[in-house]
Enzyme design. Structure first.
Site, PDB file in Angstrom:
ATOM      1  N   SER A  42       0.825  -1.201   0.000  1.00 15.15           N
ATOM      2  CA  SER A  42       0.000   0.000   0.000  1.00 15.15           C
ATOM      3  C   SER A  42       0.864   1.258   0.000  1.00 15.15           C
ATOM      4  CB  SER A  42      -0.938  -0.045   1.202  1.00 15.15           C
ATOM      5  OG  SER A  42      -2.035   0.803   1.001  1.00 15.15           O
ATOM      6  N   ASP A  66      -9.352  -4.455  -5.343  1.00 18.39           N
ATOM      7  CA  ASP A  66      -8.776  -3.606  -4.304  1.00 18.39           C
ATOM      8  C   ASP A  66      -8.873  -2.142  -4.742  1.00 18.39           C
ATOM      9  OD1 ASP A  66      -7.230  -2.238  -2.477  1.00 18.39           O
ATOM     10  OD2 ASP A  66      -5.534  -3.632  -2.546  1.00 18.39           O
ATOM     11  N   HIS A  72      -7.864  -5.773   0.438  1.00 13.94           N
ATOM     12  CA  HIS A  72      -6.614  -5.005   0.538  1.00 13.94           C
ATOM     13  C   HIS A  72      -5.647  -5.590   1.570  1.00 13.94           C
ATOM     14  CE1 HIS A  72      -4.026  -1.562  -0.019  1.00 13.94           C
ATOM     15  NE2 HIS A  72      -4.059  -1.251   1.254  1.00 13.94           N
TER      16      HIS A  72
END
Length: 391
Positions: A212, A278, A329
């Site tokens: 991320s 995602d 995610h």
């Protein structure tokens, strides 16, 4: 993994993307899959070691010392030694959050041991980054404006732009904090330069892995290393440059099309492992992105410089679970499903995305007119939003 490891010393350059992973992604090569999982586990170690106890003296830092960290998270025999911890300071102050303006631990630098060098076929310099945890980091993620990178004063093209929040986190410092030793950038470039100098007579690779927000820092560092030429070793052999590779898990876009073009020109290799469901991988640049840079694929549009663009090669996975929306995610979910390839679809270009599946599931609930299902769906959407704060 034992079978695939035996061929790694002979194929490591291809696995690190020397040929842009040609014929290794579709279908997914077993050796590449093992390496993706391995680097993903090193990123997971960041989460396991990060101290979120606000009453702890190590709050927002690593729970353990460098020498014991990998052992404490169950990776003692994984063939790497941690050489440095990395701290970053979002230049954003939130008075309601303790330590919001202070440096916090975002990852670590590690080097493969002599025994691991034999297995890998080279000395691997590994840098890993966790995703967003604190409120100020979350706000930095949404500073969705492009700004010139200008990390190399000799190559200061205004066409090369990156997301301002990620650049802020990478370059800001806070010398007043206990663990603050310059900016995240300064710490990393210094340590990587030291390691390259120490092992300059060996085959080496620089591997950057993040989840991320951590993927964004990894990409910025890869660009920075290549732009400054830190990976170039004086040699008559053209293949002596140290390859720079990013393994990005659920990462957002980092810069514009100019940034993408410059990274490709510099030879930076990025493998993006994404779940097509995602939403983080769609940000920033939901509308202005690489798909809208040219008209009919031929004519460059005037807003090209303002279009965000993904880098590198995409390994697209497809997993979705209405009962647990936050999994789309979650790094652990990415890794677990890669370990069991039969349980996850390697998506093609026509995969149905997250919003479509969410809409379909909601319609089915509506057709049943069952109140508890709507409450159940709403609860899980809330869980997804909460989970995405760990970006």
């Amino acid at each position: 993994m034992a079978e695939t490891s035996s061929s790694l010393p002979h194929m490591w350059r291809e696995i690190q993307g020397s040929d842009n992973w040609e014929d290794l992604v579709q279908p997914l090569d077993p050796l590449l899959r093992d390496e993706i999982i391995r680097y993903g586990e090193f990123v997971t170690a960041c989460y396991k070691a990060f101290d979120l106890d606000s009453t702890s003296k190590r709050y927002l830092n690593c729970k353990y010392g460098k020498k014991s960290m990998l052992k404490e998270v169950g990776m003692e025999n994984w063939g790497y030694e941690v050489t440095k911890y990395i701290y970053a300071t979002p230049d954003i102050n939130i008075p309601t959050q303790v330590g919001s303006g202070c440096s916090r631990w975002v990852g670590y630098v590690a080097v493969s041991t002599d025994d691991e060098v034999k297995r890998l076929g080279r000395r691997d310099v590994l840098v890993t980054f966790r995703g967003t945890v604190t409120n100020s980091e979350w706000i930095a993620n949404f500073m969705s404006s492009l700004t010139p990178a200008r990390l190399n004063p000799d190559e200061s093209s205004d066409d090369v732009k990156v997301e301002s929040g990620f650049l802020n986190l990478y370059t800001s410092d806070d010398s007043s904090c206990k663990f603050g030793v310059g900016s995240c950038r300064e710490q990393l470039l210094s340590e990587i330069s030291r390691i390259i100098s120490k092992y300059k007579g060996e085959n080496m690779s620089i591997t950057l892995a993040g989840h991320s927000m951590g993927s964004s820092l990894a990409v910025l560092l890869a660009y920075d290393i290549a732009e400054l030429g830190l990976n170039k070793i004086e040699s008559k052999c053209p293949n002596r440059d140290v390859p720079v590779t990013v393994y990005s898990f659920g990462g957002p876009r980092v810069g514009n099309c100019g940034f993408k073009d410059r990274c490709e020109e510099l030879g930076v290799k990025v493998l993006r492992i994404v779940n097509i469901n995602d939403p983080v991988t769609k940000l920033p640049g939901v509308f202005l992105n690489e798909h809208f840079r040219a008209l009919g694929g031929k004519y460059e549009l005037p807003w090209r410089v303002s279009c965000y663009a993904h880098l590198g090669v995409e390994l697209a996975l497809d997993f979705f679970k209405m009962q647990d929306l936050s999994c789309v995610h979650d790094l652990d979910t990415y890794i677990k499903l890669l370990r069991c390839p039969k349980m996850v679809e390697v998506a093609g270009g026509d995969g149905v995305d997250f919003l479509s599946k969410l809409w379909t599931s909601s319609v089915l609930c509506a057709q049943n007119l069952d109140t508890w299902q709507w409450e159940f769906a709403a609860t899980n959407i809330g869980n997804l939003v909460q989970a995405l704060t760990i970006m």
